[in-house]
Design an enzyme around this catalytic site. Structure first.
Site, PDB file in Angstrom:
ATOM      1  N   GLN A 100     -49.629 -18.895  -2.099  1.00 49.31           N
ATOM      2  CA  GLN A 100     -49.741 -17.519  -2.594  1.00 49.31           C
ATOM      3  C   GLN A 100     -49.083 -16.571  -1.611  1.00 49.31           C
ATOM      4  O   GLN A 100     -48.927 -15.389  -1.883  1.00 49.31           O
ATOM      5  CB  GLN A 100     -51.217 -17.122  -2.724  1.00 49.31           C
ATOM      6  N   ASN A 101     -48.733 -17.106  -0.442  1.00 48.42           N
ATOM      7  CA  ASN A 101     -48.161 -16.244   0.592  1.00 48.42           C
ATOM      8  C   ASN A 101     -46.726 -15.883   0.261  1.00 48.42           C
ATOM      9  O   ASN A 101     -45.990 -16.688  -0.311  1.00 48.42           O
ATOM     10  CB  ASN A 101     -48.229 -16.934   1.957  1.00 48.42           C
ATOM     11  N   VAL A 102     -46.353 -14.698   0.649  1.00 48.90           N
ATOM     12  CA  VAL A 102     -44.995 -14.214   0.363  1.00 48.90           C
ATOM     13  C   VAL A 102     -44.177 -14.157   1.649  1.00 48.90           C
ATOM     14  O   VAL A 102     -43.037 -13.701   1.645  1.00 48.90           O
ATOM     15  CB  VAL A 102     -45.064 -12.807  -0.293  1.00 48.90           C
ATOM     16  N   ASP A 103     -44.756 -14.637   2.768  1.00 49.83           N
ATOM     17  CA  ASP A 103     -44.149 -14.376   4.077  1.00 49.83           C
ATOM     18  C   ASP A 103     -43.022 -15.319   4.479  1.00 49.83           C
ATOM     19  O   ASP A 103     -42.314 -15.069   5.451  1.00 49.83           O
ATOM     20  CB  ASP A 103     -45.238 -14.366   5.166  1.00 49.83           C
ATOM     21  N   HIS A 118     -46.491 -16.278  -5.821  1.00 45.10           N
ATOM     22  CA  HIS A 118     -46.398 -14.814  -5.890  1.00 45.10           C
ATOM     23  C   HIS A 118     -45.068 -14.272  -5.393  1.00 45.10           C
ATOM     24  O   HIS A 118     -44.985 -13.093  -5.028  1.00 45.10           O
ATOM     25  CB  HIS A 118     -47.564 -14.189  -5.111  1.00 45.10           C
ATOM     26  N   CYS A 130     -30.778  -3.892 -13.504  1.00 42.46           N
ATOM     27  CA  CYS A 130     -29.446  -3.466 -13.970  1.00 42.46           C
ATOM     28  C   CYS A 130     -28.565  -4.685 -14.252  1.00 42.46           C
ATOM     29  O   CYS A 130     -28.708  -5.728 -13.616  1.00 42.46           O
ATOM     30  CB  CYS A 130     -28.779  -2.521 -12.974  1.00 42.46           C
ATOM     31  N   CYS A 151     -30.446   0.288  -4.882  1.00 45.98           N
ATOM     32  CA  CYS A 151     -29.859  -0.923  -5.458  1.00 45.98           C
ATOM     33  C   CYS A 151     -28.357  -0.864  -5.196  1.00 45.98           C
ATOM     34  O   CYS A 151     -27.697   0.093  -5.599  1.00 45.98           O
ATOM     35  CB  CYS A 151     -30.137  -0.989  -6.957  1.00 45.98           C
ATOM     36  N   SER A 192     -59.040 -16.704  -0.377  1.00 47.48           N
ATOM     37  CA  SER A 192     -60.340 -16.139  -0.735  1.00 47.48           C
ATOM     38  C   SER A 192     -60.772 -16.576  -2.138  1.00 47.48           C
ATOM     39  O   SER A 192     -61.895 -16.320  -2.542  1.00 47.48           O
ATOM     40  CB  SER A 192     -60.290 -14.606  -0.664  1.00 47.48           C
ATOM     41  N   GLU A 218     -64.920 -19.043   5.987  1.00 52.72           N
ATOM     42  CA  GLU A 218     -66.177 -18.627   5.347  1.00 52.72           C
ATOM     43  C   GLU A 218     -66.247 -19.158   3.918  1.00 52.72           C
ATOM     44  O   GLU A 218     -65.247 -19.626   3.377  1.00 52.72           O
ATOM     45  CB  GLU A 218     -66.306 -17.104   5.364  1.00 52.72           C
TER      46      GLU A 218
END
Ligand code: NAD
Length: 247
Positions: A100-103, A118, A130, A151, A192, A218
């Site tokens: 899920q990380n975008v890094d 993601h 465009c 853009c 999470s 957790e």
């Protein structure tokens, strides 16, 4: 914990298909802030107020300021031992990594064929789609000289090629992730487990017969429904599991 770790290691040793779903907790030890928990706020905003198409429509410069700050933060971070263990495991046949990380830290650690649920903070696209522009392109500019960045194809503005709250997942990526829930062991790592549809994957895996394992500091809403919960820092737990797999 000791016996749970050994039981999971044992199942991993004999597994033909293993799928791992990672979340922001995997990059926490690299210094990338998570959305929830400590350090989850940027100025006074919650991620859920900024990572939306409505926020971008209302104030693209503000949303871009946040992304520009995140890109600068991530550019200064390095992959940690959790990314490196998963990169080693990605060489194993039958292993699928969904993030899920975008890094981009999994890729920087050497993982290939990462299913980016993601999207990527390092990819952008024309806000208006465009005709002259590609569907998406990589752009490593850090920081941008002006916000929102223009853009280069039409003079409008670009947006991060990430999936915001309320937007749909790329159907091809979603189908491949769903396919990967048919596995022997499914690991939900540093997430999470509240952002759907990603959070549904572990339950789908369980319905399809996988051993489902959570690694987190957790409990999460998913914890009571899974087969094993390994509580601890992902960068420690994965290293420990990896060591057991090598012996
Ligand atoms: P989240 O911020 O909602 O949750 C992070 C989870 O990681 C929490 O459950 C926390 O307990 C756990 N955690 C924190 N440090 C940990 C550690 N060292 N070891 C084990 N667990 C740890 O993140 P999420 O579940 O990924 O979902 C939120 C959305 O946020 C995702 O869609 C993702 O795209 C986005 N996001 C991405 C990044 C990134 O790319 N690094 C960072 C923040 C948010």
């Amino acid at each position: 914990m000791e016996s749970a770790l050994e039981a999971v290691a044992e199942r991993l040793r004999g597994a033909a298909r293993v799928t791992a779903l990672t979340g922001a907790g995997v990059s926490a030890a690299s210094g990338v802030p998570t959305f929830r928990g400590d350090g989850g706020l940027w100025r006074t905003y919650r991620a859920s107020e900024l990572a939306t198409p409505e926020a971008f429509e209302r104030d693209p410069a503000l949303v871009w300021e946040w992304y520009d700050w995140r890109r600068q933060t991530i550019a200064a971070c390095e992959p940690n031992p959790a990314h490196r263990v998963l990169a080693r495991w990605s060489e194993r046949p039958g292993f699928t990594l969904i993030t899920q990380n975008v890094d981009g830290l999994h890729e920087r650690a050497g993982s290939r064929d990462v299913l980016r649920f993601h999207g990527s903070i390092w990819h952008v696209r024309c806000r208006d789609g465009c005709a002259a522009s590609p569907a998406s392109w990589r752009d490593d500019t850090v920081p941008y000289p002006a916000l929102p960045p223009p853009c280069p194809y039409c003079g409008g503005i670009i947006r991060p090629d990430v999936v915001w709250f309320g937007e749909t997942i790329d159907p091809d990526v979603f189908a491949r992730c769903s396919e990967a829930t048919l596995c022997d062991v499914f690991l939900a790592v540093g997430t999470s487990a509240v952002v759907f549809p990603a959070a549904g994957l572990v339950h789908e895996a369980k319905r399809r017969g996988a051993l489902t394992v959570e690694i987190n500091v957790e409990d999460t809403p998913a914890s009571p429904h899974l087969d094993a919960v390994l509580q601890g820092k992902v960068e420690d737990v994965l290293v420990e599991l990896d060591a057991r797999l090598r012996t």
